[in-house]
Motif scaffolding. Structure first.
Motif, short mmCIF file in Angstrom:
data_model
loop_
_atom_site.label_atom_id
_atom_site.label_comp_id
_atom_site.label_asym_id
_atom_site.label_seq_id
_atom_site.Cartn_x
_atom_site.Cartn_y
_atom_site.Cartn_z
N GLY A 145 20.82 -55.27 3.50
CA GLY A 145 21.85 -55.69 3.42
C GLY A 145 21.88 -56.23 2.04
N PRO A 146 23.50 -56.45 1.50
CA PRO A 146 23.35 -56.69 0.04
C PRO A 146 23.19 -58.20 -0.26
CG PRO A 146 25.44 -56.61 1.18
CD PRO A 146 24.49 -56.04 2.08
N ALA A 147 22.57 -58.24 -1.15
CA ALA A 147 22.44 -59.96 -1.58
C ALA A 147 23.48 -60.54 -2.37
CB ALA A 147 20.95 -60.01 -2.31
N THR A 148 23.52 -61.70 -2.64
CA THR A 148 24.55 -62.36 -3.43
C THR A 148 24.71 -61.83 -4.94
OG1 THR A 148 24.45 -64.36 -2.30
CG2 THR A 148 25.57 -64.57 -4.52
N PRO A 149 25.71 -61.43 -5.52
CA PRO A 149 25.71 -61.10 -6.84
C PRO A 149 25.02 -62.08 -7.96
CG PRO A 149 27.92 -60.32 -5.78
CD PRO A 149 27.14 -61.32 -4.90
N PHE A 150 24.36 -61.45 -8.78
CA PHE A 150 23.93 -62.40 -9.82
C PHE A 150 24.52 -61.98 -11.31
CE2 PHE A 150 20.89 -59.35 -8.58
CZ PHE A 150 20.25 -58.90 -9.76
N VAL A 180 29.09 -54.59 -11.55
CA VAL A 180 30.36 -54.70 -11.00
C VAL A 180 31.32 -55.31 -12.29
CG1 VAL A 180 29.95 -54.67 -8.80
CG2 VAL A 180 29.91 -56.66 -10.00
N SER A 181 30.61 -56.04 -13.30
CA SER A 181 31.26 -56.54 -14.38
C SER A 181 30.40 -56.25 -15.72
CB SER A 181 32.12 -57.81 -14.12
OG SER A 181 31.23 -58.80 -14.38
N VAL A 182 31.12 -56.40 -16.75
CA VAL A 182 30.41 -56.67 -18.20
C VAL A 182 31.34 -57.33 -18.98
CG1 VAL A 182 29.59 -55.37 -20.15
CG2 VAL A 182 29.40 -54.26 -17.96
N ASN A 183 30.88 -58.38 -19.22
CA ASN A 183 31.25 -59.46 -20.16
C ASN A 183 32.87 -59.64 -19.59
OD1 ASN A 183 29.44 -58.95 -21.80
ND2 ASN A 183 30.59 -58.40 -23.53
N GLU A 184 32.96 -59.80 -18.17
CA GLU A 184 34.13 -60.16 -17.31
C GLU A 184 34.98 -59.02 -17.35
OE1 GLU A 184 35.67 -63.82 -18.77
OE2 GLU A 184 33.86 -64.97 -18.19
N GLU A 219 27.00 -59.77 -20.97
CA GLU A 219 26.51 -60.58 -19.52
C GLU A 219 27.29 -59.64 -18.67
OE1 GLU A 219 27.17 -65.05 -18.52
OE2 GLU A 219 29.15 -64.04 -18.29
N VAL A 220 26.27 -59.27 -17.70
CA VAL A 220 26.54 -58.11 -16.42
C VAL A 220 26.38 -58.99 -15.16
CG1 VAL A 220 25.97 -56.23 -18.01
CG2 VAL A 220 24.29 -57.39 -16.39
N LEU A 221 27.29 -58.42 -14.17
CA LEU A 221 27.22 -59.05 -12.77
C LEU A 221 26.70 -57.78 -12.20
CD1 LEU A 221 27.69 -61.20 -10.96
CD2 LEU A 221 30.19 -60.12 -10.72
N VAL A 222 25.58 -58.11 -11.44
CA VAL A 222 24.72 -57.19 -10.80
C VAL A 222 24.95 -57.65 -9.24
CG1 VAL A 222 22.43 -56.18 -10.37
CG2 VAL A 222 22.95 -57.20 -12.51
N GLN A 223 25.18 -56.29 -8.52
CA GLN A 223 25.22 -56.40 -6.87
C GLN A 223 24.18 -55.49 -6.25
OE1 GLN A 223 27.57 -58.12 -4.43
NE2 GLN A 223 25.84 -57.54 -3.58
N ARG A 224 23.30 -55.96 -5.57
CA ARG A 224 22.50 -55.00 -4.71
C ARG A 224 23.39 -54.15 -3.86
NH1 ARG A 224 18.84 -55.98 -7.78
NH2 ARG A 224 17.08 -57.56 -7.32
N PRO A 225 23.08 -53.08 -3.55
CA PRO A 225 23.68 -52.11 -2.59
C PRO A 225 23.47 -52.29 -1.07
CG PRO A 225 21.73 -51.03 -3.21
CD PRO A 225 21.75 -52.28 -3.88
N LEU A 226 24.31 -52.03 -0.11
CA LEU A 226 23.94 -52.18 0.99
C LEU A 226 23.45 -50.58 1.31
CD1 LEU A 226 24.45 -52.83 4.34
CD2 LEU A 226 26.49 -51.46 3.93
N GLU A 238 18.71 -36.36 7.47
CA GLU A 238 18.57 -37.60 7.35
C GLU A 238 19.00 -38.08 6.11
OE1 GLU A 238 14.51 -40.45 7.10
OE2 GLU A 238 14.89 -39.21 9.22
N LEU A 239 20.20 -38.56 5.99
CA LEU A 239 20.77 -39.15 4.65
C LEU A 239 20.48 -40.64 4.44
CD1 LEU A 239 24.34 -37.48 5.20
CD2 LEU A 239 22.26 -36.30 4.14
N GLU A 240 19.83 -41.07 3.44
CA GLU A 240 19.94 -42.48 2.98
C GLU A 240 20.81 -42.62 1.91
OE1 GLU A 240 16.12 -43.96 2.12
OE2 GLU A 240 15.06 -43.12 3.73
N CYS A 241 21.75 -43.69 2.28
CA CYS A 241 22.96 -43.83 1.47
C CYS A 241 23.07 -45.35 0.95
CB CYS A 241 24.22 -43.68 2.30
SG CYS A 241 24.26 -41.92 2.96
N VAL A 242 23.62 -45.60 0.10
CA VAL A 242 24.19 -46.67 -0.27
C VAL A 242 25.59 -46.84 -0.86
CG1 VAL A 242 21.89 -47.33 -1.62
CG2 VAL A 242 23.75 -46.44 -3.07
N ARG A 243 25.93 -48.21 -0.45
CA ARG A 243 27.52 -48.73 -0.68
C ARG A 243 27.54 -49.78 -1.35
NH1 ARG A 243 29.59 -48.98 5.07
NH2 ARG A 243 29.49 -46.73 4.91
N LEU A 244 28.76 -50.08 -2.23
CA LEU A 244 28.96 -51.41 -2.73
C LEU A 244 29.58 -52.19 -1.69
CD1 LEU A 244 29.04 -53.15 -5.10
CD2 LEU A 244 31.28 -52.00 -5.75
#
Length: 237
Positions: free
Chosen positions: A63-68, A126-130, A149-156, A229-235
């Motif tokens: 599962g996705p973690a908190t964006p940082f 998901v963002s770069v310099n807001e 400054e980048v906002l990083v989100q782990r995938p599901l 067998e598909l391994e996938c990621v999602r935002l």
């Protein structure tokens, strides 16, 4: 665009449409792309759109973690950050890979950061310099700014098993020739629609039956294997 619904179609040359990939290792990175889709001097790599031709319930792998937030300072515009990003989905940047050079900006940051705040292959920017929901503009900022400054989100992460049963897979996908994933842009009649309602437009397929590494390898695996067998990621929303 070409259709992989049958053997004849699999041998046809596909139609190429330009979509962006930010590849700092490409010789044209500093020169820009001499086509209609130049964005901030970064190279735009040609992806291909394909109608794939035949899933059971998805298994959640992570599962996705908190964006940082991460601040990266490369010191000079000529210094690469040390990652490969694509902006196929128009709203986010997807981390296709990190260069192995330990002194790269990203790798130096990762060595000083705790594990849950390190930038990894498969992450979404998901963002770069807001700036948000504008991947081309974010790519331009990364090309033109020394400090970002980048906002990083782990995938599901999830897995879907697809039995074709003679049907088409029913996925319209786009990809970069230098990428490592297939972006789902449409779900048509076929095995996925009828037996894998878990999959959505915007999902990225990163592995098929253990095959990883390049979009072309994923396409071949999609055509050759049954079941899939598909391994996938999602935002995550």
């Amino acid at each position: 665009m070409f259709c992989c619904c049958n053997a004849e179609a699999q041998n046809k040359t596909s139609y190429v449409k330009l979509v962006g990939v930010l590849d700092e290792s490409d010789p044209q990175y500093d020169e820009g792309f001499a086509g209609d889709c130049e964005v901030g001097g970064c190279t735009l790599i040609a992806p291909e759109r394909v109608h794939m031709v035949g899933a059971s319930k998805a298994n959640i792998l992570a599962g996705p973690a908190t964006p940082f937030l991460v601040e990266l300072d490369r010191g000079a515009l000529t210094t690469p950050f040390g990652w490969r990003l694509d902006f196929l989905d128009k709203e986010t940047l997807f981390v296709c890979g990190l260069v192995p050079e330990p002194t790269s900006v990203v790798n130096r940051y990762n060595m000083s950061a705790p594990a849950h705040r390190r930038i990894e292959e498969g992450d979404f920017i998901v963002s770069v310099n807001e700036i948000v929901r504008d991947s081309a503009n974010m790519a331009t900022i990364l090309k033109e700014q020394v400090t970002v400054e980048v906002l990083v989100q782990r995938p599901l992460k999830f897995r879907v098993v697809v039995d074709k049963h003679g049907e088409s897979v029913g996925l319209d996908v786009s990809f970069s020739l230098l990428g490592n994933n297939l972006l789902v842009e449409g779900i048509q009649e076929g095995a996925v629609r009828s037996r894998a309602s878990d999959m959505r437009v915007g999902d990225r397929i990163v592995s098929i039956c253990g095959v990883t590494g390049s979009s072309s390898a994923l396409l071949r695996a999609m055509q050759e294997h049954d079941p899939l067998e598909l391994e996938c990621v999602r935002l995550a929303a």
